[in-house]
Write a protein that holds these residues in place. Structure first.
Motif, PDB file in Angstrom:
ATOM      1  N   ALA A 136       0.919  -1.078   0.004  1.00  0.00           N
ATOM      2  CA  ALA A 136      -0.079   0.106   0.148  1.00  0.00           C
ATOM      3  C   ALA A 136       0.794   1.128   0.045  1.00  0.00           C
ATOM      4  CB  ALA A 136      -0.835  -0.055   1.347  1.00  0.00           C
ATOM      5  N   PHE A 137       0.409   2.114  -0.868  1.00  0.00           N
ATOM      6  CA  PHE A 137       1.498   3.293  -1.143  1.00  0.00           C
ATOM      7  C   PHE A 137       0.940   4.617  -1.236  1.00  0.00           C
ATOM      8  CE2 PHE A 137       3.121  -0.561  -2.939  1.00  0.00           C
ATOM      9  CZ  PHE A 137       4.510  -0.517  -2.610  1.00  0.00           C
ATOM     10  N   VAL A 138       0.900   5.500  -0.231  1.00  0.00           N
ATOM     11  CA  VAL A 138       0.423   6.740  -0.247  1.00  0.00           C
ATOM     12  C   VAL A 138       1.376   7.733  -0.676  1.00  0.00           C
ATOM     13  CG1 VAL A 138      -0.861   8.398   1.105  1.00  0.00           C
ATOM     14  CG2 VAL A 138      -1.212   6.195   1.829  1.00  0.00           C
ATOM     15  N   VAL A 139       0.997   8.591  -1.657  1.00  0.00           N
ATOM     16  CA  VAL A 139       1.998   9.543  -2.319  1.00  0.00           C
ATOM     17  C   VAL A 139       1.316  10.907  -2.223  1.00  0.00           C
ATOM     18  CG1 VAL A 139       3.258   9.890  -4.116  1.00  0.00           C
ATOM     19  CG2 VAL A 139       2.823   7.850  -3.809  1.00  0.00           C
ATOM     20  N   LEU A 140       1.863  12.040  -1.701  1.00  0.00           N
ATOM     21  CA  LEU A 140       1.349  13.451  -1.805  1.00  0.00           C
ATOM     22  C   LEU A 140       2.147  14.290  -2.576  1.00  0.00           C
ATOM     23  CD1 LEU A 140      -0.747  15.548  -0.121  1.00  0.00           C
ATOM     24  CD2 LEU A 140       1.737  15.898   1.144  1.00  0.00           C
ATOM     25  N   ASN A 141       1.420  14.948  -3.651  1.00  0.00           N
ATOM     26  CA  ASN A 141       2.232  15.861  -4.540  1.00  0.00           C
ATOM     27  C   ASN A 141       2.417  17.079  -3.609  1.00  0.00           C
ATOM     28  OD1 ASN A 141       2.594  17.843  -6.388  1.00  0.00           O
ATOM     29  ND2 ASN A 141       1.385  16.933  -7.986  1.00  0.00           N
ATOM     30  N   THR A 142       3.744  17.450  -3.663  1.00  0.00           N
ATOM     31  CA  THR A 142       4.332  18.748  -2.805  1.00  0.00           C
ATOM     32  C   THR A 142       4.814  19.753  -4.073  1.00  0.00           C
ATOM     33  OG1 THR A 142       6.555  17.852  -2.740  1.00  0.00           O
ATOM     34  CG2 THR A 142       4.955  17.243  -0.976  1.00  0.00           C
ATOM     35  N   GLY A 143       4.599  19.563  -5.339  1.00  0.00           N
ATOM     36  CA  GLY A 143       4.702  20.672  -6.336  1.00  0.00           C
ATOM     37  C   GLY A 143       6.334  20.659  -6.549  1.00  0.00           C
ATOM     38  N   PRO A 144       6.764  21.822  -6.949  1.00  0.00           N
ATOM     39  CA  PRO A 144       8.162  22.113  -7.186  1.00  0.00           C
ATOM     40  C   PRO A 144       8.943  22.045  -6.078  1.00  0.00           C
ATOM     41  CG  PRO A 144       6.906  24.265  -7.479  1.00  0.00           C
ATOM     42  CD  PRO A 144       6.019  23.008  -7.110  1.00  0.00           C
ATOM     43  N   GLU A 145       8.407  21.887  -4.896  1.00  0.00           N
ATOM     44  CA  GLU A 145       9.354  22.073  -3.506  1.00  0.00           C
ATOM     45  C   GLU A 145       9.733  20.601  -2.978  1.00  0.00           C
ATOM     46  OE1 GLU A 145       8.529  23.744   0.948  1.00  0.00           O
ATOM     47  OE2 GLU A 145       6.850  23.605  -0.424  1.00  0.00           O
ATOM     48  N   VAL A 146      10.774  20.597  -2.437  1.00  0.00           N
ATOM     49  CA  VAL A 146      11.453  19.531  -1.862  1.00  0.00           C
ATOM     50  C   VAL A 146      11.008  19.612  -0.460  1.00  0.00           C
ATOM     51  CG1 VAL A 146      13.490  18.127  -1.365  1.00  0.00           C
ATOM     52  CG2 VAL A 146      13.132  19.238  -3.782  1.00  0.00           C
ATOM     53  N   VAL A 147      10.032  18.580   0.004  1.00  0.00           N
ATOM     54  CA  VAL A 147       9.642  18.665   1.452  1.00  0.00           C
ATOM     55  C   VAL A 147      10.376  17.375   2.072  1.00  0.00           C
ATOM     56  CG1 VAL A 147       7.862  18.522   2.987  1.00  0.00           C
ATOM     57  CG2 VAL A 147       7.682  19.822   1.110  1.00  0.00           C
ATOM     58  N   TYR A 148      11.166  17.681   3.074  1.00  0.00           N
ATOM     59  CA  TYR A 148      11.712  16.527   3.833  1.00  0.00           C
ATOM     60  C   TYR A 148      10.765  16.428   5.127  1.00  0.00           C
ATOM     61  CZ  TYR A 148      16.018  17.020   1.290  1.00  0.00           C
ATOM     62  OH  TYR A 148      16.955  17.296   0.266  1.00  0.00           O
ATOM     63  N   SER A 149      10.746  14.929   5.442  1.00  0.00           N
ATOM     64  CA  SER A 149       9.692  14.441   6.316  1.00  0.00           C
ATOM     65  C   SER A 149      10.360  14.270   7.788  1.00  0.00           C
ATOM     66  CB  SER A 149       9.178  13.018   5.948  1.00  0.00           C
ATOM     67  OG  SER A 149       8.350  12.356   7.000  1.00  0.00           O
ATOM     68  N   ARG A 150       9.658  14.800   8.866  1.00  0.00           N
ATOM     69  CA  ARG A 150      10.115  14.538  10.000  1.00  0.00           C
ATOM     70  C   ARG A 150       9.536  13.536  10.853  1.00  0.00           C
ATOM     71  NH1 ARG A 150       7.725  18.335  12.353  1.00  0.00           N
ATOM     72  NH2 ARG A 150       6.415  18.815  10.765  1.00  0.00           N
ATOM     73  N   HIS A 151       8.760  12.427   9.936  1.00  0.00           N
ATOM     74  CA  HIS A 151       7.937  11.487  10.657  1.00  0.00           C
ATOM     75  C   HIS A 151       8.100  10.606  10.008  1.00  0.00           C
ATOM     76  CE1 HIS A 151       6.120  15.409  12.094  1.00  0.00           C
ATOM     77  NE2 HIS A 151       5.969  14.483  13.212  1.00  0.00           N
ATOM     78  N   GLY A 152       9.211   9.865   9.325  1.00  0.00           N
ATOM     79  CA  GLY A 152       9.460   8.685   8.800  1.00  0.00           C
ATOM     80  C   GLY A 152       9.067   8.391   7.370  1.00  0.00           C
ATOM     81  N   LEU A 153       8.621   9.492   6.525  1.00  0.00           N
ATOM     82  CA  LEU A 153       8.373   9.172   5.306  1.00  0.00           C
ATOM     83  C   LEU A 153       9.344   9.519   4.141  1.00  0.00           C
ATOM     84  CD1 LEU A 153       4.932  11.115   5.317  1.00  0.00           C
ATOM     85  CD2 LEU A 153       5.144   8.621   5.494  1.00  0.00           C
ATOM     86  N   LEU A 154       9.184   9.494   2.954  1.00  0.00           N
ATOM     87  CA  LEU A 154      10.255   9.369   1.929  1.00  0.00           C
ATOM     88  C   LEU A 154      10.094  10.837   1.300  1.00  0.00           C
ATOM     89  CD1 LEU A 154      10.456   5.610   0.785  1.00  0.00           C
ATOM     90  CD2 LEU A 154      12.023   6.781   2.624  1.00  0.00           C
ATOM     91  N   THR A 155      11.085  11.420   0.734  1.00  0.00           N
ATOM     92  CA  THR A 155      11.016  12.559  -0.157  1.00  0.00           C
ATOM     93  C   THR A 155      11.446  11.870  -1.289  1.00  0.00           C
ATOM     94  OG1 THR A 155      11.485  14.006   1.475  1.00  0.00           O
ATOM     95  CG2 THR A 155      11.529  14.770  -0.788  1.00  0.00           C
TER      96      THR A 155
END
Length: 497
Positions: free
Chosen positions: A273-292
């Motif tokens: 199961a794979f949840v993916v969220l579009n963050t647009g042109p911005e690189v968003v680093y996760s603080r809660h164990g997700l991947l960028t």
């Protein structure tokens, strides 16, 4: 007239092909499973010829179902199981070892060594990933280290490496194309997030050295809608069909779900199961164990995403079917689970191949707890569906913590999204409306859309957005007390797993 697109969706347990017309209507389908090989506990392999055979069979059946000739295909789109990787000979194209599947955990020790040496912050900063055997880089290095003479052959330029998209492109073009694109490259531990396909900045030499993969064996990286060559000697297809769209399966599903704006998210219920969220042109680093990760690159514009991956979703149902013999066909799990009002305290943690985000524990193993003399197959089946949904709940909780705001809607797709009971359990846990599209094969639809854009069939993403139509939505029932009980029992079971 060339008025069809052929999509190849090469997945973990099988290959699905769609023939789609220029109105994005599905005209033909073909699907074929292929064997999974488990040579040791924690190891998962695919034999490349069996995988390729499933691709050719699915193409044949899709073309027959659509009742069209190959000369009506304008372009081919390819999407693939990510991270699964292999090494083959430059001269004859023969793999030197089976493909090591993304679920495989054999490089957990090597990842631990790299972590102990202090390398994880470097990889996190440059690639957005964690040091986990999930990713392709350590699999490639393992192959070089465990096949006699492979490392020296790679240094001499005699071997090529890649993820499954790269291998398929090689086969489709009869060895003329050795390429990939940024969404797959970004899952190797070797491709920096700041890189742009086609501008001369590519694989990270330092990361390649640390992991132990010679840069010269890696493929050229092109934008997702670039020209990836033309077909040559492919069974059932004429020569000369252009391949114009490539993306990893989860990014392709995000595209096929028309999540083009920052803040839009989807969950694909496939093998995992794979949840993916579009963050647009911005690189968003996760603080809660997700991947960028890279979502896609169109021309020179890169779109990024946050992603959470649970390694076992539909695979849990497959295990109940094949491993435990609970039923004959996977769809039967819904009726079995629906035959009881709840799981009666049984919790199933699907950590059969370790735990992915946000836990990242390669040593975790599957667990069933809370059983009594009254426990039946139905209770375990329901606990399995709840286990899938609870993993996704973990991912969404981490994602909303990173975003600082809740999701309004989650678009869902994949084979297991057809399970109405699972979708209702999911909506109740999340407290979020789920939107299920008419075409559940969003992964293949994304490949179609990318190929159509690359071939000039469509000029922009508007056609994809207009084609997306909702089949059904699932609204939370509001039983927050029950959701809280499930979550508390789940958290305790995960700690034990």
């Amino acid at each position: 007239m060339t008025d069809h697109i052929l999509a190849i969706d090469q997945g973990t347990t099988g290959t699905t092909c769609l023939v789609v017309d220029t109105d994005l209507c599905v005209r033909g389908r073909g699907s074929h499973e292929f064997p999974q090989h488990f040579p040791r506990p924690g190891w998962v392999e695919h034999h490349p010829e069996e995988l390729w055979g499933s691709v050719c069979a699915a193409i044949r059946d899709a073309m027959r179902d659509a009742d069209i000739r190959g000369n009506t295909i304008a372009a081919i789109g390819v999407t693939n199981q990510r991270e699964t990787s292999l090494v083959w000979s430059r001269d004859d194209g023969r793999p030197i070892y089976p493909a090591i599947v993304w679920q495989d955990r054999r490089t957990a020790g090597r990842c631990a060594e790299l972590q102990a040496a202090g390398h994880e912050p470097l990889f996190k900063r440059r690639t957005g990933l964690v040091l986990d055997p999930y990713f392709a880089g350590t699999k490639l290095a393992w192959t070089l280290d465990h096949v006699h003479g492979a490392r020296s052959a790679a240094e001499r330029g005699e071997l090529l490496a890649g993820t499954i998209d790269t291998y398929l492109l090689w086969r489709f073009t009869d060895g003329r194309t050795h390429a990939t694109e940024p969404s797959n490259a970004s899952r190797t531990l070797l491709w920096p997030l700041t890189a742009r396909a086609g501008d001369g900045r590519g694989w990270d030499s330092e990361l390649c050295d640390v992991v132990g993969v010679p840069e010269r064996m890696l493929p050229e990286v092109k934008p997702c809608t670039a020209s990836f060559g033309v077909t040559k000697n492919v069974p059932g297809l004429p020569d000369g069909i252009p391949i114009r769209g490539v993306a990893g399966d989860q990014q392709s599903a995000l595209f096929g779900q028309a999540c083009f704006d920052a803040g839009e998210a989807k969950c694909t219920y496939g093998t995992g199961a794979f949840v993916v969220l579009n963050t647009g042109p911005e690189v968003v680093y996760s603080r809660h164990g997700l991947l960028t990760t890279v979502a896609w690159q169109l021309d020179d514009q890169v779109t990024y995403a946050l992603e959470g991956s649970a390694f076992m979703a539909g695979a849990v149902v497959q295990w109940l079917r094949d491993g435990l013999g609970f039923f004959q066909a996977a769809p039967e799990v819904e009726a079995l689970a629906q035959s009881v009002p709840d799981s009666d305290g049984v919790v199933l943690v699907p950590a059969h191949t370790g735990l992915g985000a946000p836990h990242w524990n390669a040593d975790a193993r599957g667990l069933i707890c809370g059983m009594t003399r009254g426990t039946t197959r139905a209770h375990i089946a329901r606990a399995a569906l709840e286990g899938i949904a609870l993993q996704v709940d973990d991912l969404i909780r981490a994602m909303t913590a990173d975003l600082g705001r809740p999701l309004q809607t989650l678009r869902v797709d994949g084979g297991a999204a057809a399970n109405n009971l699972l979708m209702q359990i999911q909506a109740d846990l999340l407290g979020v409306r789920l939107a299920r599209p008419r075409i559940l094969e969003a992964t293949a639809l994304g490949a179609v859309s990318l190929a159509g854009l690359g071939a000039g069939v469509w000029t922009d993403t508007r056609a994809v957005g207009e084609a997306w139509t909702e089949d059904r939505s699932f609204v939370p029932t509001g039983d927050t007390e029950r959701a809280s009980r499930l979550r508390a029992a789940w958290d305790a079971a995960v700690a034990r797993a």
